[in-house]
Design a protein around this motif. Structure first.
Motif, PDB file in Angstrom:
ATOM      1  N   CYS A  81     -22.792  28.206  29.174  1.00 50.24           N
ATOM      2  CA  CYS A  81     -22.372  27.601  28.092  1.00 50.24           C
ATOM      3  C   CYS A  81     -23.363  27.429  26.903  1.00 50.24           C
ATOM      4  O   CYS A  81     -24.686  27.582  27.056  1.00 50.24           O
ATOM      5  N   ASN A  82     -22.823  27.334  25.813  1.00 52.80           N
ATOM      6  CA  ASN A  82     -23.486  27.343  24.548  1.00 52.80           C
ATOM      7  C   ASN A  82     -22.991  26.090  23.812  1.00 52.80           C
ATOM      8  O   ASN A  82     -22.100  25.642  23.777  1.00 52.80           O
ATOM      9  N   GLY A  83     -24.069  25.475  23.142  1.00 54.83           N
ATOM     10  CA  GLY A  83     -23.832  24.295  22.349  1.00 54.83           C
ATOM     11  C   GLY A  83     -24.125  22.948  22.995  1.00 54.83           C
ATOM     12  O   GLY A  83     -24.833  22.853  23.890  1.00 54.83           O
ATOM     13  N   SER A 132     -30.418  25.286  22.758  1.00 52.64           N
ATOM     14  CA  SER A 132     -29.898  25.028  21.322  1.00 52.64           C
ATOM     15  C   SER A 132     -30.956  24.156  20.835  1.00 52.64           C
ATOM     16  O   SER A 132     -32.050  23.718  21.218  1.00 52.64           O
ATOM     17  N   PHE A 133     -30.471  23.382  19.465  1.00 50.93           N
ATOM     18  CA  PHE A 133     -31.258  22.644  18.640  1.00 50.93           C
ATOM     19  C   PHE A 133     -31.902  21.524  19.643  1.00 50.93           C
ATOM     20  O   PHE A 133     -33.223  21.070  19.388  1.00 50.93           O
ATOM     21  N   TRP A 134     -31.038  20.988  20.458  1.00 48.85           N
ATOM     22  CA  TRP A 134     -31.378  19.866  21.317  1.00 48.85           C
ATOM     23  C   TRP A 134     -32.468  20.052  22.454  1.00 48.85           C
ATOM     24  O   TRP A 134     -32.922  19.175  22.898  1.00 48.85           O
ATOM     25  N   ALA A 135     -32.433  21.169  23.045  1.00 48.60           N
ATOM     26  CA  ALA A 135     -33.299  21.689  24.035  1.00 48.60           C
ATOM     27  C   ALA A 135     -33.348  20.999  25.117  1.00 48.60           C
ATOM     28  O   ALA A 135     -34.497  20.385  25.565  1.00 48.60           O
ATOM     29  N   PRO A 189     -31.729  31.608  14.252  1.00 48.06           N
ATOM     30  CA  PRO A 189     -31.188  32.887  13.948  1.00 48.06           C
ATOM     31  C   PRO A 189     -29.988  32.784  14.238  1.00 48.06           C
ATOM     32  O   PRO A 189     -28.936  33.712  13.809  1.00 48.06           O
ATOM     33  N   TRP A 190     -29.328  31.672  14.988  1.00 41.38           N
ATOM     34  CA  TRP A 190     -27.790  31.806  15.381  1.00 41.38           C
ATOM     35  C   TRP A 190     -27.014  31.197  14.093  1.00 41.38           C
ATOM     36  O   TRP A 190     -25.622  31.108  14.263  1.00 41.38           O
ATOM     37  N   TRP A 191     -27.727  30.433  13.230  1.00 41.44           N
ATOM     38  CA  TRP A 191     -26.850  29.941  12.161  1.00 41.44           C
ATOM     39  C   TRP A 191     -26.751  30.876  11.159  1.00 41.44           C
ATOM     40  O   TRP A 191     -27.696  31.310  10.217  1.00 41.44           O
ATOM     41  N   LYS A 192     -25.703  31.676  10.831  1.00 38.41           N
ATOM     42  CA  LYS A 192     -25.397  32.670   9.942  1.00 38.41           C
ATOM     43  C   LYS A 192     -25.405  32.390   8.648  1.00 38.41           C
ATOM     44  O   LYS A 192     -26.077  33.089   7.790  1.00 38.41           O
ATOM     45  N   GLU A 193     -24.815  31.182   8.111  1.00 31.04           N
ATOM     46  CA  GLU A 193     -24.998  30.909   6.939  1.00 31.04           C
ATOM     47  C   GLU A 193     -26.258  30.365   6.294  1.00 31.04           C
ATOM     48  O   GLU A 193     -26.599  29.377   7.103  1.00 31.04           O
ATOM     49  N   LYS A 194     -27.046  30.755   5.452  1.00 31.02           N
ATOM     50  CA  LYS A 194     -28.210  30.287   5.025  1.00 31.02           C
ATOM     51  C   LYS A 194     -28.301  29.630   3.584  1.00 31.02           C
ATOM     52  O   LYS A 194     -28.473  28.589   3.456  1.00 31.02           O
TER      53      LYS A 194
END
Length: 511
Positions: free
Chosen positions: A118-120, A152-155, A314-319
């Motif tokens: 799972c991701n997120g 993820s961000f939360w690690a 890298p997972w966040w496409k919109e920069k």
């Protein structure tokens, strides 16, 4: 002579007594043999009766169990809107009692083993787990207990069993799908050698995709690893039994651990002692602001920090993001200041308890100042629990989110400031629990009204009455899920409104 005769008579008398005694003993031996034979026969008869009784009793129990499952009320153990079950009251049931309540194990030809990663965040993973159970069930495969995202961000290093009751998860789905905690040793060695197939399934797919594309891979390789599982099953157009199973997993099988539930109940009890409470899911956190590019009210230094974080992920496409444009489109979470203004306009009592369901608010107490001034009874789990009670959850954001989830379910009002995964999944769960009131904010309309009020073109009374009018029918009441066949990301999310599981609401839906 007389004495001799008397002596002989005494001897004869003794002999006679001895003979009579011997005769008596012989008779006793015969009678004892007869008694033992009769006792042995009685024992056999007693054992036969006991075995017969035991068999009959076992048959009765089995028939009762079958009646529970296959009786006229087939779905009585499933979600019911008219008498919503308490999802978390089974934690004190003994193991023996649970085993007695287990439905018959589903027997099927196993087509392979499905490993999923799972991701997120917590609720993104929660929905994915429900989808993967439904997929495994309809492919006739064995599901391995899902792996949770640790990168993820939360690690968060938590495993499945650290957040959910893994034994209940497995046993509660006994009659639907076989679930193992890990692969059998032979297959585990093959996976360690890389002898398996790995892929991310296509998003928003129908079950036919899994039958046509994934099932052949399972039969060929025996083990298939799906390495991204969020939003991989469509919202609509699925068989009724799949939708029901998704609900069953979400509302019954995914039960939090005893430690998390105990603390959740303690927080709710503490809040209830002081009256009603509102849960504000204030999604004004660093990861959301960086991901969305929303920087309203942030300093230049904070804007730079959020931008650097977005480009580094890298997972966040919109920069490159225009923050103001995104805000006007209603795509940003409300700021704490905006949330205070909206709650006041909605007529929320200023003395009500407001529980903040969120992680660290970006900007800290400085950004919460206006909200705290308008609603002084703001509390968080950190205020309601002892530091020692939260020590175990430190650096485990998903477990902290699970606490907020439980409190959100029990609140008198639930108000999310952004329609992320937690907002949607909690909304759907509250619908299932009897359409508990959830205020679903229309951010695009709100931002326009807020800007008009702040620039002086809309007086307070008009501002407040308009906001109340806009949200009069946005309180989590029964409604049909919006279907947009060619835009699955835009249509209503299944887990926000699992209408197939809310049978008593049919009349409300039709009206």
């Amino acid at each position: 002579m007389c004495k001799l005769k008397e002596s002989n008579e005494k001897i004869k008398g003794k002999e006679g007594n001895w003979v009579r005694g011997m005769k008596f003993s012989g008779e006793v031996g015969v009678e004892n043999t007869k008694f033992l034979t009769a006792s042995h026969a009685n024992l056999k008869l007693w054992i036969l009766r006991a075995i017969t009784t035991l068999l009959l009793w076992t048959c009765i129990i089995q028939l009762v169990a079958l009646g529970e499952v296959w009786g006229p009320n087939l779905l009585k153990s499933w979600p019911s809107c008219s008498s919503p079950p308490d999802v978390y009251t089974e934690s004190n049931v003994s193991l023996t009692r649970r085993e007695m309540l287990l439905p018959p194990k589903r027997v099927y030809k196993n087509n392979g083993y499905l490993v999923v990663s799972c991701n997120g965040g917590l609720n993104q993973m929660r929905a994915a787990i429900c989808d993967m159970v439904a997929i495994a069930r309809h492919l006739n495969v064995t599901l391995i207990v899902p792996e949770l995202d640790k990168t993820s961000f939360w690690a968060d290093p938590s495993d499945f069993q650290d957040i959910f009751d893994v034994d209940h998860f497995i046993s509660s789905l006994w009659d639907e799908v076989r679930i193992l905690k890990e692969l059998p040793p032979r297959l585990k060695r093959k996976v360690e050698l890389g002898m398996f197939y790995k892929l991310p399934p296509i998003s928003w797919s129908n079950i036919s995709y899994y039958h046509q594309k994934i099932l052949p891979l399972l039969k060929k390789h025996k083990v298939v690893h799906l390495n991204r599982t969020d939003a991989r099953l469509a919202n609509n157009g699925l068989p009724f039994e799949i939708q029901k199973l998704r609900c069953r997993v979400n509302f019954h099988s995914l039960r939090f651990t005893a430690r998390i539930e105990e603390l959740g109940r303690k927080v709710v009890r503490t809040l209830r002692q002081n009256g009603p409470f509102l849960v504000l899911h204030l999604r004004y956190e660093m990861d959301m602001l960086s991901f969305s590019g929303c920087t309203r009210g942030c300093s230049n230094e904070e804007v730079d920090e959020l931008t650097r974080m977005r480009y580094a992920n890298p997972w966040w496409k919109e920069k490159a993001i225009d923050s103001e444009l995104k805000r006007r489109e209603g795509l940003c979470p409300l700021t704490p200041e905006e949330a205070a203004l909206v709650l006041t306009a909605l007529g929320i009592d200023h003395n009500v308890q407001i529980y903040i369901a969120a992680g660290a608010i970006y900007g800290g107490e400085r950004r919460l100042r206006h909200l705290a001034a308008a609603f002084p009874n703001i509390v968080r789990k950190e205020n309601l629990l002892e530091p020692s009670e939260l020590l175990f959850f430190r650096d485990h954001s998903s477990q902290m989110a699970a606490l907020d989830y439980l409190v959100s379910l029990e609140s008198d009002f639930f108000v999310p400031t952004y329609d992320g995964n937690m907002a949607k999944v909690v909304e759907g769960h509250r619908r299932y629990l009897g359409f508990k009131k959830t205020i679903l904010l229309d951010r695009k309309v709100l931002i326009n009204l807020i800007d008009q009020h702040e620039n002086g073109s809309l007086i307070w009374d008009e501002f407040s009455s308009t906001i109340k009018e806009v949200h009069a029918n946005r309180t989590g009441c029964p409604k049909s899920r919006v279907v947009i066949s060619d835009k699955p990301k835009v249509e209503d999310y299944f887990y926000a409104n699992p209408q197939e599981c809310l049978q008593p609401a049919d009349e409300a839906l039709s009206s």
